[in-house]
Design an enzyme around this catalytic site. Structure first.
Site, mmCIF file in Angstrom:
data_model
loop_
_atom_site.group_PDB
_atom_site.id
_atom_site.type_symbol
_atom_site.label_atom_id
_atom_site.label_comp_id
_atom_site.label_asym_id
_atom_site.label_seq_id
_atom_site.Cartn_x
_atom_site.Cartn_y
_atom_site.Cartn_z
ATOM 1 N N GLU A 79 42.917 39.449 37.147
ATOM 2 C CA GLU A 79 44.370 39.420 36.923
ATOM 3 C C GLU A 79 44.991 40.787 37.181
ATOM 4 O O GLU A 79 46.073 40.881 37.757
ATOM 5 C CB GLU A 79 44.696 38.959 35.492
ATOM 6 C CG GLU A 79 44.253 37.532 35.160
ATOM 7 C CD GLU A 79 45.061 36.450 35.870
ATOM 8 O OE1 GLU A 79 46.034 36.771 36.568
ATOM 9 O OE2 GLU A 79 44.688 35.263 35.723
ATOM 10 N N ARG A 83 47.722 41.037 40.241
ATOM 11 C CA ARG A 83 49.115 41.282 39.865
ATOM 12 C C ARG A 83 49.490 42.759 39.973
ATOM 13 O O ARG A 83 50.487 43.111 40.599
ATOM 14 C CB ARG A 83 49.377 40.782 38.444
ATOM 15 C CG ARG A 83 49.068 39.295 38.328
ATOM 16 C CD ARG A 83 49.583 38.691 37.047
ATOM 17 N NE ARG A 83 48.832 37.481 36.727
ATOM 18 C CZ ARG A 83 49.289 36.461 36.024
ATOM 19 N NH1 ARG A 83 50.506 36.481 35.557
ATOM 20 N NH2 ARG A 83 48.533 35.405 35.768
ATOM 21 N N ASP A 212 39.177 28.402 43.748
ATOM 22 C CA ASP A 212 40.331 28.474 44.669
ATOM 23 C C ASP A 212 40.494 29.704 45.569
ATOM 24 O O ASP A 212 40.270 29.650 46.782
ATOM 25 C CB ASP A 212 41.646 28.199 43.905
ATOM 26 C CG ASP A 212 41.824 29.015 42.613
ATOM 27 O OD1 ASP A 212 41.004 29.894 42.353
ATOM 28 O OD2 ASP A 212 42.801 28.756 41.887
ATOM 29 N N GLU A 346 51.779 26.791 43.570
ATOM 30 C CA GLU A 346 50.920 26.385 44.707
ATOM 31 C C GLU A 346 51.524 25.315 45.628
ATOM 32 O O GLU A 346 51.318 25.352 46.848
ATOM 33 C CB GLU A 346 49.550 25.910 44.199
ATOM 34 C CG GLU A 346 48.690 27.019 43.601
ATOM 35 C CD GLU A 346 49.089 27.434 42.182
ATOM 36 O OE1 GLU A 346 49.815 26.644 41.524
ATOM 37 O OE2 GLU A 346 48.689 28.520 41.733
HETATM 38 C C1 DMJ Z 1 48.561 33.086 39.934
HETATM 39 O O1 DMJ Z 1 48.249 34.149 39.106
HETATM 40 C C2 DMJ Z 1 47.773 33.125 41.219
HETATM 41 O O2 DMJ Z 1 48.382 32.302 42.164
HETATM 42 C C3 DMJ Z 1 46.335 32.716 41.047
HETATM 43 O O3 DMJ Z 1 45.676 32.638 42.271
HETATM 44 C C4 DMJ Z 1 46.267 31.366 40.374
HETATM 45 N N1 DMJ Z 1 47.070 31.290 39.178
HETATM 46 C C5 DMJ Z 1 48.415 31.795 39.178
HETATM 47 C C6 DMJ Z 1 49.479 30.795 39.598
HETATM 48 O O4 DMJ Z 1 49.264 29.500 39.330
#
Ligand code: DMJ
Length: 456
Positions: A79, A83, A212, A346
């Site tokens: 995270e 971010r 993912d 998404e």
């Molecule tokens: C975001 O922090 C990013 O897109 C991550 O890859 C998946 N989760 C959240 C959004 O859903």
């Protein structure tokens, strides 16, 4: 929408990580250790590209005066990377402001101790002050998570570019090598790996949560390298072939979806998180075998269509956290616990890519439906909030304006309705938090291998 979300964050939660719009308070949470201001760092580039320059300047000033990197506390390496590192990098590349470069290089250095494991596969949690790291308590047998250690590559390559220090690229290349070498069940990459032995811990495979963005970063590493990173390309198309052979399904009603795989048994469920894959398959369509180009574009369109169906089959026209294709369900959530929507990007992300790739007006129409639904159901007096049940006519709000709503959901919507040359896909790749990073063009490389910034 961005100005409204931002102004309310600023009024009620300034300096905290996220806004709680119903109670008009700030939220700190437990993902970023002692770091603060997640919504500010996540919003810098969105504010800048939208021309909200007073707001951008406030954000920049906060980074300069108040973003304190000397903090303790348990932070998620993933995270913080997507971010904070991603947000600061893109703010630097878009604006050229040195403060972002200084901060991101300081932060990058603090992440390095997480890689001190027998295999070099980082653990999930790090204390940014002491450098000690450990695995998530909930991850089986001290394992690391594919979507976490596999979602560092883009940012770390840029950290090396900016610092002229190869160590960051070496760390992520080592992860890449291990994953390339290790035996994979049916060519698939399971979600859990031991950072000690380097072996898979469980044979669970998902294109949604836990897996993912590993897949996303393979194709994007190739694209960000100006199509020179052949290993990333090979691994991406290999993974996609295995996914198609084992996970891609067609429902009785004709909807294409990506199921989850539990040691050979399919779970006929697709998470909202997995809906990024429409866009991913789309942006990779041009670079696989030429005879498969149309096939990949069709697959991308089908997945995006299915994800749109998960929205249009709900009362609110927003999609659930997970939807199923069994027991008579077709792209709907059957469990109460899967019915929430937390302002995730998404589905809209895939609309944006598919619009750029095809210019089929339906993607803008679908994006507009989402705007209307967000306005109707998620806008509250002091910001935007997630909702607890997308199938309920009268919504119940979860009191959280996630920082990815500002960095991703609103940015992708803005790009969906902008010209293609705003952050052109030829020149930029978006990290998994929608922070744009420049393609490192071959012609822009200086002798020593660094990126020539004036060439952007
Ligand atoms: C975001 O922090 C990013 O897109 C991550 O890859 C998946 N989760 C959240 C959004 O859903």
């Amino acid at each position: 929408m961005m100005k409204f979300a931002w102004d309310n964050y600023k009024n009620f939660a300034w300096g905290k990580n996220e806004l709680r719009p119903l109670t008009r308070t700030g939220h700190i949470g437990n993902m970023f250790g002692g770091l603060r201001g997640a919504s500010i760092v996540d919003s810098l580039d969105t504010l800048y590209i939208m021309g909200l320059l007073d707001e951008y300047n406030d954000a920049k000033e906060w980074v300069q005066s108040s973003l304190d990197l000397n903090s303790n506390g348990e932070a998620s390496l993933f995270e913080v990377n997507i971010r904070y590192v991603g947000g600061l990098l893109s703010a630097y590349y878009l604006t050229g402001e040195e403060i972002f470069k200084r901060k991101v290089l300081d932060l990058g250095e603090k992440l390095l101790p997480a890689f001190n494991t027998p295999t070099g596969i980082p653990r999930g949690v790090i204390n940014l002050g002491s450098g000690t790291s450990w695995s998530w308590g909930w991850a089986s047998a001290g394992s690391s998570i594919l979507a976490e250690f596999g979602t560092l590559h883009l940012e770390f390559v840029h950290l090396s570019e900016l610092s002229n220090n190869p160590v960051y690229t070496e760390k992520v290349m080592n992860i890449r090598k291990l994953l390339n070498k290790i035996e994979k069940p049916h060519g698939l990459y399971p979600n859990f790996l031991s950072p000690v032995s380097g072996n898979w811990v469980q044979h669970h495979v998902s294109i949604g949560g836990l897996g993912d963005s590993f897949y996303e970063y393979l194709i994007k590493s190739y694209l960000m390298s100006d199509k020179t990173d052949e290993d990333a390309k090979k691994m991406y198309y290999g993974a996609l072939e295995a996914i198609e052979a084992n996970l891609v399904q067609k429902s009785p009603g004709g909807l294409t979806y990506m199921a989850e795989w539990r040691g050979g048994i399919l779970d006929h469920k697709m998470g909202h998180l997995a809906c990024f894959s429409g866009g991913m398959v789309g942006i990779g369509a041009d670079d696989g075998a030429p005879e498969k180009r149309q096939h990949y574009l069709d697959l991308a369109a089908e997945i995006t269509h299915t994800c749109h169906e998960s929205y249009s089959r709900s009362a609110t026209k927003l999609g659930p956290e997970a939807f199923r294709f069994d027991g008579g369900a077709e792209a709907t959530a059957t469990r109460l616990s899967d019915r929430y929507y937390i302002l995730r990007p998404e589905v809209i992300e895939s609309y944006m890519y598919m619009w750029r790739l095809t210019h089929d007006p339906k993607y803008r129409e679908w994006g507009w439906e989402a705007v209307e639904a967000l306005e109707q159901h998620c806008r509250v007096e002091a910001g935007f909030s997630g909702i607890r049940d997308v199938y309920a006519q009268t919504v119940s709000h979860d009191n959280m304006q996630q920082s990815f709503f500002l960095s991703e959901t609103l940015k992708y919507l803005y790009l969906l309705f902008s010209d293609d040359d705003l952050l052109s896909l030829e020149d930029w790749v978006f990290n998994t938090e929608a922070h744009p990073l420049p393609v490192i063009h071959k012609s822009c490389m200086e002798e020593g291998g660094g990126l020539r910034l004036d060439s952007l």
